[in-house]
Design a protein around this motif. Structure first.
Motif, short mmCIF file in Angstrom:
data_model
loop_
_atom_site.label_atom_id
_atom_site.label_comp_id
_atom_site.label_asym_id
_atom_site.label_seq_id
_atom_site.Cartn_x
_atom_site.Cartn_y
_atom_site.Cartn_z
N GLU A 198 12.75 0.96 -44.03
CA GLU A 198 12.33 2.33 -44.33
C GLU A 198 11.32 2.30 -45.47
N PHE A 199 10.24 3.04 -45.31
CA PHE A 199 9.17 3.12 -46.31
C PHE A 199 8.47 1.77 -46.51
N GLY A 200 8.78 0.78 -45.68
CA GLY A 200 8.18 -0.54 -45.86
C GLY A 200 6.72 -0.59 -45.48
N LYS A 201 6.35 0.23 -44.49
CA LYS A 201 4.96 0.30 -44.04
C LYS A 201 4.40 -1.05 -43.62
N GLN A 202 5.22 -1.84 -42.96
CA GLN A 202 4.70 -3.10 -42.41
C GLN A 202 3.80 -2.79 -41.23
N LYS A 203 2.75 -3.53 -41.10
CA LYS A 203 1.82 -3.31 -40.01
C LYS A 203 2.50 -3.60 -38.67
N GLY A 204 2.42 -2.63 -37.77
CA GLY A 204 3.00 -2.79 -36.45
C GLY A 204 4.43 -2.33 -36.32
N ASP A 205 5.05 -1.84 -37.42
CA ASP A 205 6.47 -1.48 -37.34
C ASP A 205 6.70 -0.27 -36.44
N GLU A 206 5.79 0.71 -36.46
CA GLU A 206 5.97 1.88 -35.61
C GLU A 206 5.83 1.52 -34.13
N LYS A 207 4.86 0.67 -33.81
CA LYS A 207 4.67 0.27 -32.42
C LYS A 207 5.85 -0.57 -31.92
N LEU A 208 6.35 -1.44 -32.79
CA LEU A 208 7.49 -2.25 -32.39
C LEU A 208 8.73 -1.37 -32.19
N GLY A 209 8.94 -0.41 -33.10
CA GLY A 209 10.07 0.50 -32.96
C GLY A 209 9.98 1.34 -31.70
N ALA A 210 8.76 1.79 -31.37
CA ALA A 210 8.57 2.57 -30.14
C ALA A 210 8.81 1.72 -28.91
N ALA A 211 8.36 0.44 -28.94
CA ALA A 211 8.56 -0.45 -27.80
C ALA A 211 10.05 -0.74 -27.59
N LEU A 212 10.81 -0.76 -28.68
CA LEU A 212 12.25 -0.98 -28.58
C LEU A 212 13.01 0.28 -28.20
N LYS A 213 12.31 1.44 -28.20
CA LYS A 213 12.90 2.74 -27.83
C LYS A 213 14.14 3.07 -28.68
N GLY A 214 14.02 2.78 -29.96
CA GLY A 214 15.10 3.11 -30.88
C GLY A 214 16.19 2.06 -30.97
N GLU A 215 16.07 0.96 -30.27
CA GLU A 215 17.08 -0.09 -30.31
C GLU A 215 16.82 -1.01 -31.50
N PHE A 216 16.98 -0.48 -32.69
CA PHE A 216 16.81 -1.28 -33.91
C PHE A 216 17.67 -0.68 -35.01
N VAL A 217 17.78 -1.43 -36.09
CA VAL A 217 18.58 -1.03 -37.24
C VAL A 217 17.65 -0.59 -38.36
N ARG A 218 17.92 0.59 -38.92
CA ARG A 218 17.10 1.06 -40.04
C ARG A 218 17.60 0.43 -41.33
N VAL A 219 16.64 -0.04 -42.14
CA VAL A 219 16.93 -0.78 -43.37
C VAL A 219 16.35 -0.03 -44.56
N HIS A 220 17.13 0.04 -45.63
CA HIS A 220 16.59 0.58 -46.88
C HIS A 220 16.61 -0.51 -47.94
N SER A 221 15.50 -0.64 -48.65
CA SER A 221 15.40 -1.63 -49.71
C SER A 221 14.55 -1.07 -50.84
N ILE A 222 14.78 -1.57 -52.03
CA ILE A 222 13.97 -1.22 -53.19
C ILE A 222 13.19 -2.47 -53.58
N GLY A 223 11.88 -2.36 -53.59
CA GLY A 223 11.03 -3.51 -53.87
C GLY A 223 11.28 -4.10 -55.24
N GLU A 224 10.92 -5.36 -55.37
CA GLU A 224 11.15 -6.06 -56.63
C GLU A 224 10.44 -5.37 -57.79
N GLY A 225 9.20 -4.91 -57.55
CA GLY A 225 8.47 -4.24 -58.62
C GLY A 225 9.11 -2.92 -59.01
N GLU A 226 9.56 -2.16 -58.01
CA GLU A 226 10.16 -0.85 -58.29
C GLU A 226 11.52 -1.00 -58.97
N MET A 227 12.26 -2.06 -58.65
CA MET A 227 13.56 -2.26 -59.29
C MET A 227 13.43 -2.34 -60.80
#
Length: 685
Positions: free
Chosen positions: A246-275
């Protein structure tokens, strides 16, 4: 003539409501079957903490597991990482090639397997001086007949190219993770020359090590760019779950998620810099809200030592376990509401398409009812509107799939809150009896008014929830369309009617246009006071801010004071109500109705327009489909209760402060109003 169609509209709206409830129940069941959250740490961070604290790694893992941790994330090794660990030695030769000596045979085999999986040609021995040559060191006698160890292999690539290439996750780390009773999570990166066959080999290697979920590292997901569908199929074939950050903004994540049709796990993380910029309570609240309020099922937690070892206190293990990780797990669980373990996918809701069509039919009926309440249309025109609306709404829901359902959901969000706030008494000054009510009666009438309006808005809520009841909306592959429009349009529409006095468009017809002209002339001829102008500007600024802050990517941030206030509400209430509802919208709505029934029209009308915010906001709460249904319901009910209480308290104070006699302006407008007996959804004019 409209009496012929009005019962039909009510029946169709009721059918749409029931269909929406059915779809909502299916979504609720899916959400309730997935109440398990995976709490993961980075293996390398845990190892660092163990080494710096002087404690055995297995005891540190046991301590963190006792605090609620279920998994360890293991990042794939690279040749550069192995070199830094002393696992291999590099010697450059001929200015181009290099000889790489690997001390342990198992590491030598890993490197070879990893390079072959990435599609690099591996040849026995050294073919030319342009190759990078790998050799395995051994203590065995090279001339012994039982020595099966290969002398080495060559790869036609410069070491500078190979050193950053991933070769898979460390089997030793996986073994330690399993022995600790934890689940390994694989972290691998995208690589050049990727194709479906190479994807399959890399993912199969992870699966063979007991990995269930993959969280891609770096700026790209596996398969970017252009091979996201192939990556989705490779994940399915390997039996691995994709963890979308979530909020990771990795390139291609939206297309991969759409191709999986929701068959994935949502992840929340706080980046090292933000921590490094957050205190532990802020980080704890982030993970708790993510898991409980946004269907996050994997919390990727960085230890408090991320920003520097000394910052976590003297006993770094105890600090992380007891003051950080345990608070996160207890806050997410809240007793036994949620459990912990390996994350799993959400089921599909399985709502039949015909259900969406019935909901669309109810929305078409609502649109027709809104038209009837606004204009003196003929019976024929009303039926024509219903037929055209039904064809459009039902057709969109059935023929256009999720895109059409999003359009229907937006229509429902615009129509029903508007109907809920179309009160002919306040907006057009129509009254049915003389004399203001006493204070208690006015308060009770205001409570009944907000309950009635909220019930009508609930028709739109159920329609929206029903139309968006599918897995792709639950995991945020798809989202509600036009969330800002759903806020602004009903508000602006009711505000326009409040200015022009047009709860019905018949004022635009024939001689009644004169009435409109006179009213507008009076409005613009009204002298303006400085105080009124300031209040008007403040109100406009407040409304603009509310709209700007609405949505999944708001344009205006939240102040630090408000964040602390929200955190306080999160701790003392089951679910924090929305600020604009219980502090602005609902109190203004209650105050407007109560003051209206007391005969104070001049104050009531602008307050009523502000009160519309509450109605559009309670529907907007359910537009965030990645929030569990029961939490949205609790949030809205809590906001209504608190907002009503605040509005009643404000009414009691203001009504006692204001003079009791009626103004001359009120006298010219006629007798003070009594509560209207006309139902909110009445189509009769």
């Amino acid at each position: 003539m409209r009496r012929n169609i009005t019962p039909v509209l009510y029946v169709l709206i009721a059918l749409g409501f029931l269909a929406g409830l059915y779809a909502a129940s299916k979504r609720y069941g899916v959400e309730q079957r997935n109440r398990r959250v995976e709490l993961a740490l980075e293996f390398s961070e845990v190892k660092q903490v163990a080494q710096l604290s002087g404690q055995p790694l297995n005891s540190v893992l046991a301590r963190f597991k006792g605090a609620g941790i279920t998994s360890l994330s293991i990042t794939e090794d690279t040749l550069a990482a192995l070199e830094s660990q002393g696992e291999l030695h590099v010697q450059q030769w001929s200015g181009v090639g290099a000889t790489i000596t690997v001390a342990r045979p198992e590491v030598f085999d890993r490197i070879r397997a990893g390079l072959e999986a990435k599609g690099l040609a591996v040849a026995e021995g050294r073919d030319s001086e342009q190759d990078t040559y790998f050799e395995a060191a051994t203590d065995q006698d090279e001339e012994a007949p039982d020595n099966k160890e290969p002398a080495g292999f060559a790869v036609r690539a410069d070491y500078a190219v190979l050193r950053s290439l991933g070769i898979g996750i460390d089997p030793a780390a996986v073994e330690i993770t399993h022995k600790a009773g934890l689940q390994p999570i694989g972290r691998i990166g995208n690589f050049a020359g990727i194709n479906p066959d190479r994807m399959a080999k890399v993912l199969a290697a992870l699966k063979s090590q007991g990995v269930q979920t993959v969280v891609f590292q770096g700026l790209e997901v596996l398969g970017f760019r252009g091979q996201e569908k192939a990556a989705a199929e490779a994940l399915r074939q390997a039996g691995l779950q994709y963890g979308q950050v979530e909020f990771g903004k990795q390139k291609g994540d939206e297309k991969l998620g759409a191709a999986l049709k929701g068959e994935f796990v949502r992840v929340h993380s706080i980046g090292e810099g933000e921590m490094g910029t957050l205190d532990e309570n802020e980080a704890i609240d982030r993970f708790i809200r993510a898991a409980r309020e946004r269907n996050i099922r994997l919390c990727y937690i960085r230890l408090l030592t991320t920003a520097g070892f000394p910052t976590a206190g003297y006993d770094v293990v105890a600090t992380n376990a007891d003051k950080y990780l345990k608070k996160i797990s207890e806050g997410i669980a809240r007793g036994k509401e949620m459990t912990f373990g390996p994350a799993h996918l959400y089921d599909d809701t399985g709502v039949p398409s015909i259900v969406f069509g019935i909901i669309g039919l109810g929305i078409a009926a609502g649109l027709t009812l809104l038209l009837i309440r606004l204009a003196p249309v003929s019976d024929r025109a009303a039926w024509l509107t219903l037929v055209i609306g039904a064809v459009a709404c039902v057709g969109a829901a059935l023929a256009l799939g999720e895109s059409g359902r999003r359009i229907d959901a937006l229509l429902a969000a615009l129509i029903f809150p508007t109907i809920a706030c179309l009160r002919r008494d306040i907006l057009n000054g129509e009254t049915e009896s003389e004399g203001p009510l006493n204070r208690s009666a006015a308060a009770m009438a205001a409570i009944k008014g907000i309950i009635t309006a909220s019930a009508v808005t609930a028709l739109g809520i159920v329609s929206v929830v029903g139309l968006l009841a599918s897995r792709t909306f639950i995991v945020k592959v798809n989202q509600f369309l036009g969330i800002k429009a759903a806020h602004a349009v009903p508000l602006l529409f009711i505000g326009l009617i409040a200015i022009t006095g047009l709860p019905y468009l018949n004022r635009l017809l024939a001689d009644e246009r004169v009435i409109l002209k006179a009213r507008m002339q009076a409005l613009f001829a009204e002298p303006a006071r400085v105080g009124q102008l300031i209040l008007a500007l403040l109100a406009l600024a407040a409304l603009a801010t509310i709209v700007a802050r609405t949505g999944n990517d708001p344009g205006v941030g939240v102040s630090g004071i408000e964040m602390k206030f929200r955190a306080l509400l999160d701790r003392v209430l089951p679910v924090r109500p929305r600020t604009k509802e219980f502090l602005i919208g609902h109190p203004a709505f209650i105050l407007a109705l109560a003051l209206w029934y007391r005969g104070r029209r001049g104050i009531a009308l602008p307050l009523f327009v502000v009160g519309v915010i509450g109605q559009v906001s309670i529907l907007n709460t359910f537009c965030h489909t990645h929030t569990p249904l029961y939490l949205s319901l609790i949030r809205d009910v809590t906001g209504l209760v608190f907002g009503t209480a605040i509005g009643l308290a404000a009414f009691w104070v203001i009504d006692r402060m204001l003079p009791q006699e009626r103004t001359a302006e009120d006298s010219e407008r006629g007798p003070a109003p009594q509560p209207s007996t006309t139902p909110a959804l009445s189509a009769d004019g």
